[in-house]
Design an enzyme around this catalytic site. Sequence first.
Site, PDB file in Angstrom:
ATOM      1  N   GLU A   9      -1.714  -1.491  -5.984  1.00 17.15           N
ATOM      2  CA  GLU A   9      -2.876  -0.797  -6.511  1.00 17.15           C
ATOM      3  C   GLU A   9      -2.529  -0.093  -7.821  1.00 17.15           C
ATOM      4  O   GLU A   9      -1.422   0.420  -7.967  1.00 17.15           O
ATOM      5  CB  GLU A   9      -3.267   0.259  -5.493  1.00 17.15           C
ATOM      6  CG  GLU A   9      -4.701   0.580  -5.420  1.00 17.15           C
ATOM      7  CD  GLU A   9      -4.980   1.385  -4.147  1.00 17.15           C
ATOM      8  OE1 GLU A   9      -6.130   1.729  -3.938  1.00 17.15           O
ATOM      9  OE2 GLU A   9      -4.038   1.667  -3.386  1.00 17.15           O
ATOM     10  N   CYS A  24     -12.949  -4.731   4.712  1.00 20.57           N
ATOM     11  CA  CYS A  24     -12.390  -5.372   5.908  1.00 20.57           C
ATOM     12  C   CYS A  24     -11.564  -6.574   5.444  1.00 20.57           C
ATOM     13  O   CYS A  24     -12.079  -7.460   4.764  1.00 20.57           O
ATOM     14  CB  CYS A  24     -13.508  -5.823   6.840  1.00 20.57           C
ATOM     15  SG  CYS A  24     -12.921  -6.821   8.219  1.00 20.57           S
ATOM     16  N   ASP A  75       0.851  -1.190   0.000  1.00 16.21           N
ATOM     17  CA  ASP A  75       0.000   0.000   0.000  1.00 16.21           C
ATOM     18  C   ASP A  75       0.886   1.239   0.000  1.00 16.21           C
ATOM     19  O   ASP A  75       1.817   1.339   0.791  1.00 16.21           O
ATOM     20  CB  ASP A  75      -0.899   0.000   1.244  1.00 16.21           C
ATOM     21  CG  ASP A  75      -1.796   1.221   1.300  1.00 16.21           C
ATOM     22  OD1 ASP A  75      -2.704   1.323   0.456  1.00 16.21           O
ATOM     23  OD2 ASP A  75      -1.578   2.089   2.163  1.00 16.21           O
ATOM     24  N   CYS A  83     -17.521  -7.447  11.942  1.00 12.78           N
ATOM     25  CA  CYS A  83     -16.848  -8.535  12.668  1.00 12.78           C
ATOM     26  C   CYS A  83     -15.964  -8.022  13.818  1.00 12.78           C
ATOM     27  O   CYS A  83     -15.234  -8.794  14.427  1.00 12.78           O
ATOM     28  CB  CYS A  83     -16.014  -9.383  11.707  1.00 12.78           C
ATOM     29  SG  CYS A  83     -14.533  -8.548  11.114  1.00 12.78           S
ATOM     30  N   CYS A 118     -14.031  -2.591  11.833  1.00  8.71           N
ATOM     31  CA  CYS A 118     -15.136  -3.210  11.117  1.00  8.71           C
ATOM     32  C   CYS A 118     -16.341  -3.339  12.050  1.00  8.71           C
ATOM     33  O   CYS A 118     -16.245  -3.898  13.138  1.00  8.71           O
ATOM     34  CB  CYS A 118     -14.718  -4.583  10.594  1.00  8.71           C
ATOM     35  SG  CYS A 118     -16.044  -5.424   9.715  1.00  8.71           S
ATOM     36  N   CYS A 154     -13.240  -9.987   7.243  1.00 12.96           N
ATOM     37  CA  CYS A 154     -14.502 -10.618   6.828  1.00 12.96           C
ATOM     38  C   CYS A 154     -14.905 -10.271   5.397  1.00 12.96           C
ATOM     39  O   CYS A 154     -15.819 -10.874   4.847  1.00 12.96           O
ATOM     40  CB  CYS A 154     -15.628 -10.257   7.794  1.00 12.96           C
ATOM     41  SG  CYS A 154     -16.184  -8.554   7.650  1.00 12.96           S
ATOM     42  N   ASP A 160      -3.529   1.314   6.866  1.00 12.60           N
ATOM     43  CA  ASP A 160      -2.666   0.992   5.726  1.00 12.60           C
ATOM     44  C   ASP A 160      -2.359  -0.507   5.662  1.00 12.60           C
ATOM     45  O   ASP A 160      -2.247  -1.087   4.587  1.00 12.60           O
ATOM     46  CB  ASP A 160      -1.355   1.782   5.796  1.00 12.60           C
ATOM     47  CG  ASP A 160      -1.599   3.291   5.772  1.00 12.60           C
ATOM     48  OD1 ASP A 160      -2.622   3.713   5.210  1.00 12.60           O
ATOM     49  OD2 ASP A 160      -0.760   4.039   6.322  1.00 12.60           O
TER      50      ASP A 160
HETATM   51 ZN   LIG Z   1     -14.939  -7.381   9.208  1.00  9.16          ZN
END
Ligand SMILES: [Zn+2]
Length: 210
Positions: free
Chosen positions: A91, A144, A7, A166, A163, A147, A173
């Site tokens: 990316e 996330c 990243d 979850c 998140c 999950c 980052d």
């Molecule tokens: Zn999650």
Amino acid sequence: MEFVGVDLGINHLTTLSTGEVFDGAKSYKRYEQKLSRMQWLNRRKQVGSNNYKKAQLKVARLHRKIANNRKDTLHKITTYISKNHAVIGIEDLNVRGMLANGNLAKAIADMGFYEFRRQLEYKTQLYGSSLVVVNRFYPSSKTCSNCGIKKEYLALKERIFKCEHCSFECDRDINASINLEKAAREVVSACGLGSADASRLKQEKSVSNC
Ligand SMILES: [Zn+2]
């Protein structure tokens, strides 16, 4: 096979999905402060005078030092990443958006990102690793990494990814880089990594249609 997600950011230059963080901005900042001080001290020197010329030479030398320092940092990081990992997920860059942005600090950072990517492209070939360029519409920051649920909104100042689904919490980052690693894994498991695949994967630039 060792996968890694990379990243790129303004806060930290590079964050890997292994948790490793590479900075560089601090030393640039030190030189840049020195540069602006130098330019301020030179403001009253008579143009064309010997003192003026000497001062200009000093400024030019410092400019070169800053440029070399930046380049060195990028080279160290890209060599390390390409040499030590089999598949690198990164990316894609929005080049058009980069050029349209009026913010200078951002533009300079973007130029660094562009150079970073250029170096990774040839170094992965040099060291026999593979670069997977993940589609830039893939929401690596908002998703996330635990999950897979995507947030609707994530403010830039939120440094910790939390998140609601979850309860996973992680450095923003690192969360993004783990997602990029996962995306690279998906591309490789869907497309394989045969002899010519490294360059093919680069061309595809997409997780979904390889
Ligand atoms: Zn999650």
